[in-house]
Design an enzyme around this catalytic site. Structure first.
Site, PDB file in Angstrom:
ATOM      1  N   HIS A  86       0.832  -1.209   0.000  1.00  0.00           N
ATOM      2  CA  HIS A  86       0.000   0.000   0.000  1.00  0.00           C
ATOM      3  C   HIS A  86       0.868   1.261   0.000  1.00  0.00           C
ATOM      4  O   HIS A  86       0.664   2.169  -0.822  1.00  0.00           O
ATOM      5  CB  HIS A  86      -0.910  -0.029   1.232  1.00  0.00           C
ATOM      6  CG  HIS A  86      -1.772   1.182   1.395  1.00  0.00           C
ATOM      7  ND1 HIS A  86      -3.126   1.169   1.124  1.00  0.00           N
ATOM      8  CD2 HIS A  86      -1.487   2.451   1.808  1.00  0.00           C
ATOM      9  CE1 HIS A  86      -3.634   2.374   1.361  1.00  0.00           C
ATOM     10  NE2 HIS A  86      -2.654   3.166   1.782  1.00  0.00           N
ATOM     11  N   GLU A  87       1.840   1.321   0.908  1.00  0.00           N
ATOM     12  CA  GLU A  87       2.674   2.525   0.996  1.00  0.00           C
ATOM     13  C   GLU A  87       3.544   2.684  -0.247  1.00  0.00           C
ATOM     14  O   GLU A  87       3.757   3.802  -0.729  1.00  0.00           O
ATOM     15  CB  GLU A  87       3.524   2.491   2.263  1.00  0.00           C
ATOM     16  CG  GLU A  87       2.732   2.418   3.563  1.00  0.00           C
ATOM     17  CD  GLU A  87       1.675   3.498   3.699  1.00  0.00           C
ATOM     18  OE1 GLU A  87       1.849   4.599   3.132  1.00  0.00           O
ATOM     19  OE2 GLU A  87       0.654   3.240   4.367  1.00  0.00           O
ATOM     20  N   HIS A  94      -5.615   7.019  -2.316  1.00  0.00           N
ATOM     21  CA  HIS A  94      -6.554   6.107  -1.662  1.00  0.00           C
ATOM     22  C   HIS A  94      -7.783   5.895  -2.542  1.00  0.00           C
ATOM     23  O   HIS A  94      -8.238   6.815  -3.226  1.00  0.00           O
ATOM     24  CB  HIS A  94      -6.983   6.654  -0.304  1.00  0.00           C
ATOM     25  CG  HIS A  94      -5.927   6.514   0.743  1.00  0.00           C
ATOM     26  ND1 HIS A  94      -5.773   7.396   1.781  1.00  0.00           N
ATOM     27  CD2 HIS A  94      -4.954   5.579   0.915  1.00  0.00           C
ATOM     28  CE1 HIS A  94      -4.759   7.021   2.551  1.00  0.00           C
ATOM     29  NE2 HIS A  94      -4.241   5.923   2.032  1.00  0.00           N
ATOM     30  N   VAL A 132      18.342 -19.244 -16.257  1.00  0.00           N
ATOM     31  CA  VAL A 132      17.070 -19.962 -16.285  1.00  0.00           C
ATOM     32  C   VAL A 132      16.200 -19.322 -17.344  1.00  0.00           C
ATOM     33  O   VAL A 132      15.978 -18.115 -17.326  1.00  0.00           O
ATOM     34  CB  VAL A 132      16.361 -19.909 -14.915  1.00  0.00           C
ATOM     35  CG1 VAL A 132      14.991 -20.556 -15.007  1.00  0.00           C
ATOM     36  CG2 VAL A 132      17.200 -20.607 -13.858  1.00  0.00           C
ATOM     37  N   ASN A 171      12.330 -16.770 -16.574  1.00  0.00           N
ATOM     38  CA  ASN A 171      12.240 -15.972 -15.338  1.00  0.00           C
ATOM     39  C   ASN A 171      12.154 -14.471 -15.612  1.00  0.00           C
ATOM     40  O   ASN A 171      12.290 -13.662 -14.703  1.00  0.00           O
ATOM     41  CB  ASN A 171      13.435 -16.257 -14.428  1.00  0.00           C
ATOM     42  CG  ASN A 171      14.763 -15.837 -15.042  1.00  0.00           C
ATOM     43  OD1 ASN A 171      14.820 -15.389 -16.179  1.00  0.00           O
ATOM     44  ND2 ASN A 171      15.836 -16.000 -14.290  1.00  0.00           N
ATOM     45  N   PHE A 208      14.233 -12.575 -16.981  1.00  0.00           N
ATOM     46  CA  PHE A 208      15.539 -11.922 -17.007  1.00  0.00           C
ATOM     47  C   PHE A 208      16.343 -12.500 -18.165  1.00  0.00           C
ATOM     48  O   PHE A 208      16.361 -13.716 -18.370  1.00  0.00           O
ATOM     49  CB  PHE A 208      16.305 -12.144 -15.709  1.00  0.00           C
ATOM     50  CG  PHE A 208      15.736 -11.415 -14.539  1.00  0.00           C
ATOM     51  CD1 PHE A 208      15.946 -10.056 -14.383  1.00  0.00           C
ATOM     52  CD2 PHE A 208      14.988 -12.085 -13.591  1.00  0.00           C
ATOM     53  CE1 PHE A 208      15.423  -9.376 -13.305  1.00  0.00           C
ATOM     54  CE2 PHE A 208      14.456 -11.414 -12.507  1.00  0.00           C
ATOM     55  CZ  PHE A 208      14.672 -10.059 -12.363  1.00  0.00           C
ATOM     56  N   GLU A 265      19.713 -13.512 -19.281  1.00  0.00           N
ATOM     57  CA  GLU A 265      21.045 -13.763 -18.747  1.00  0.00           C
ATOM     58  C   GLU A 265      22.032 -13.997 -19.887  1.00  0.00           C
ATOM     59  O   GLU A 265      21.652 -14.023 -21.066  1.00  0.00           O
ATOM     60  CB  GLU A 265      21.012 -14.988 -17.821  1.00  0.00           C
ATOM     61  CG  GLU A 265      20.183 -14.763 -16.569  1.00  0.00           C
ATOM     62  CD  GLU A 265      18.969 -15.669 -16.485  1.00  0.00           C
ATOM     63  OE1 GLU A 265      18.462 -15.830 -15.374  1.00  0.00           O
ATOM     64  OE2 GLU A 265      18.536 -16.198 -17.509  1.00  0.00           O
ATOM     65  N   ASP A 282      13.732 -13.159 -22.986  1.00  0.00           N
ATOM     66  CA  ASP A 282      13.062 -13.972 -21.967  1.00  0.00           C
ATOM     67  C   ASP A 282      11.709 -13.336 -21.679  1.00  0.00           C
ATOM     68  O   ASP A 282      11.629 -12.260 -21.093  1.00  0.00           O
ATOM     69  CB  ASP A 282      13.889 -14.058 -20.683  1.00  0.00           C
ATOM     70  CG  ASP A 282      13.431 -15.190 -19.769  1.00  0.00           C
ATOM     71  OD1 ASP A 282      12.203 -15.374 -19.647  1.00  0.00           O
ATOM     72  OD2 ASP A 282      14.286 -15.883 -19.199  1.00  0.00           O
TER      73      ASP A 282
END
Length: 615
Positions: free
Chosen positions: A340-341, A350, A410, A413, A415, A417, A423
């Protein structure tokens, strides 16, 4: 064979209704005792590959019963939970700083889903049994080990069955709608290739620093491991929320004030947030790069408030911060407050009465429910989108470099690499037409995938705007036609006129007194008449140009517009208003780089100097 295994493995659940038991999460009224059974899984093709020796597996499956019906929980380790350069700092009893870089890649925090439930999600710690939450058939459930002699027994219960620890409702203290005045967004988004639209679609990365104050350190019996585990579980859960907005949260740093607090953490949230923001800007940022910092404390904030943050402030040195009271034993409930913050920092206000989420409250509800949130409202998504378009915060575009990712490569994911070309996530989640999700290779004929200078899998032509100038003190960047990446973000030179010659650019901003008065006093504020600034020549109280060795140094007449800022409100008869803070000496002062005369600006020493020698 695997499918048959899923069908034939059966578990016996032992539902237990009508009594209460004390768990880590407090009192639970109705619960179900289950015995999760791990299901062995083989990779595609049924061939077991040799994997590096690790304590926790990258993927796991468990079967257990929910309401008497068997379900299969699929879990994947959250490989992006920690940044590559993650570190921790705490302090010795004599105040010495102790910083370590613990090995965290082989961790036990997972995301997941329930098999055959497309709308399901899960955030699970598998460090000691299964602990966390999952969403199944629209309901949120919590699971945790049952601390009895039978170490395999777990307890599952709906989140609404968790009895409230305190009858008083908890709230967020934020009341303003933005850090500065709201600006009307006057942009044309008819073109699908609009740079702002491209920015909104990009995947975002937030490097999060968490600071734990001394009161929370004492609350957890000065046990660093317990504090770490709690933070890891919270941040892992927060990631589930922000995946909905294509944002990834990476924990880059934890600092624990184990000796004494670095600021005065007090119940008045406005003062504490201001102090924490100043400390972050002057102390933490110079020694540890990050995008957002949060302070967790056991100090009881005034009234029902348990969190406070600036709105629309990400990437800003002082204001990309939030403070959160450790108000509940349930980590998933704390994660809701943290999410929330952070939402406020990302431009969300809000939710009003017209903004609803079913079956629980939305993430940005002002009042915190006893049930963990599940989603952002349509209103929050609009707020967030408008903030991104208006401010174009650049720090959250900095995804990890290929060489920065230390976990084994991997595919799937999100990312890229070393060795990978793209990816787009798992085959089920991938929406790219350029990337083959199964191999993380570009499809035949594709030059690129999701980069700024990529369009329909091809490099954009040279000269195409890939990052528009967001204001007078920014400059546009253009594609080169030879690569998919947009050139590094640049800024207008310091000293260039801006805002119709009301100010001069300084580090990418246009600091003018009118906007500073509005930020301090509200939208009806403006700069006071010149006579008010003569008070800065006294050097008394809060009225001065600078402090040296604790002594106020008054302004010389030619420098008086570089000291305390004086403002006037249309609704007030007082002509010379100013603000100050006992904990932040710069609060209420004229900002560095502000125009103090024709061709003159306030420099770092608060002298009004010629623009030609200022930078």
């Amino acid at each position: 064979m695997i499918q048959a295994l899923l069908v034939t493995i059966c578990l016996v659940g032992f539902p237990h209704q009508g009594s209460s038991i004390i768990l880590e999460s407090g009192n639970v009224k109705d619960y179900e005792v289950v015995y999760p059974q791990k299901i062995p899984a083989l990779p595609k093709g049924g061939i077991q590959r040799a994997e590096p020796e690790t304590k926790y597996e990258d993927t796991m499956q468990y079967q257990f019963k929910v309401n008497g019906e068997p379900v299969v929980l699929h879990l994947e380790r959250n490989k992006g939970l920690f940044s590559e350069d993650y570190s921790e700092t705490h302090y010795s009893p004599d105040g010495r700083e102790i910083t370590t870089s613990p090995p965290v890649q082989d961790h036990c925090y997972y995301h997941g889903r329930i098999q055959n439930d497309a709308d399901s999600t899960a955030s699970i710690s598998a460090c000691n049994g299964l602990k966390g939450r999952f969403k199944h058939q629209g309901e949120t459930y919590l699971i945790e080990p049952l601390k009895i002699s039978d170490s395999e027994a777990h307890k599952i219960y709906k989140s609404e069955n968790l009895e409230k620890e305190d009858e008083a409702p908890k709230t967020c203290g934020v009341t303003q709608t933005s850090l500065e005045t709201d600006e009307t967004i006057k942009m044309n988004f008819q073109s699908a290739n609009n740079p702002e639209e491209d920015y909104v679609r990009k995947r975002k990365y937030i490097k999060l620093a968490v600071v734990v104050d001394n009161s929370m350190y004492i609350k957890y019996d000065r046990n660093l491991n317990d504090i770490r585990s709690r933070i890891y579980e919270i941040v892992n859960d927060v990631n589930v929320f922000y995946r909905l907005l294509n944002i990834h949260i990476a924990l880059i740093f934890i600092e624990i004030w184990s000796h004494q607090d670095k600021i005065n953490v007090q119940p008045m949230v406005r003062v504490t947030l201001d102090s924490f923001g100043t400390w972050r800007e002057t102390d933490l940022l110079p020694r540890r790069s990050h995008d957002n910092a949060q302070l967790y404390t056991n100090v009881d904030f005034d009234g029902p408030t348990v969190g406070y943050a600036y709105v629309g402030s990400l990437c800003k040195p002082k204001h990309s911060v939030a403070i959160i009271q450790d108000h509940t034993e349930t980590a998933n409930m704390m994660a809701s407050t943290v999410a929330h913050e952070l939402g406020h920092n990302l431009g969300m206000n809000h939710d009003s009465g017209n903004c609803i989420c079913q079956p629980t409250l939305c993430v940005m509800s002002e009042t915190l429910s006893s049930v963990p949130f599940n989603d952002f409202s349509a209103c929050s998504r609009v707020d967030h989108r408008n903030y991104l378009i208006r401010d174009l915060p650049q720090c959250i575009l900095n995804k990890p470099l290929r060489t920065d990712i230390v976990a084994p490569a991997v595919c799937g994911n999100n990312f890229v690499e070393v060795g990978g070309e793209c990816d787009c996530g798992s085959p089920q989640d991938c929406q790219s037409t350029c990337c083959d999700a199964a191999t993380c290779r570009l499809r035949d004929g594709a030059q690129c995938d999701t980069e700024e200078c990529c369009e329909q899998c091809r490099f954009r032509r040279a000269g195409t705007v890939c990052r528009a100038a967001k204001d007078d003190c920014d400059v546009a960047e253009f594609c080169t036609g030879r690569t998919a990446d947009c050139p590094m973000d640049g800024l207008q030179r310091n000293g260039e006129p801006c805002q119709h010659n009301q100010g001069y650019c300084y580090n990418g901003k246009c600091p003018i007194m009118t906007n500073q008065c509005i930020a301090l006093w509200g939208p009806d504020a403006t700069v006071s008449q010149d006579g008010c600034f003569h008070f800065n020549e006294n050097g008394q109280g809060d009225l001065y140009c600078r402090r040296e060795n604790g002594v106020n140094i008054q302004c010389e007449p030619q420098d008086n517009k570089c000291g305390r800022l004086f403002c006037v409100q249309s609704t007030s008869t007082v002509q010379c208003n100013y603000r100050s803070s006992a904990t932040d000496p710069d609060y209420g002062m004229v900002a560095i780089g502000t125009k103090c005369g024709d061709g003159r600006v306030c420099n770092n020493n608060r002298f009004c100097v010629d623009i030609r020698i200022a930078y």
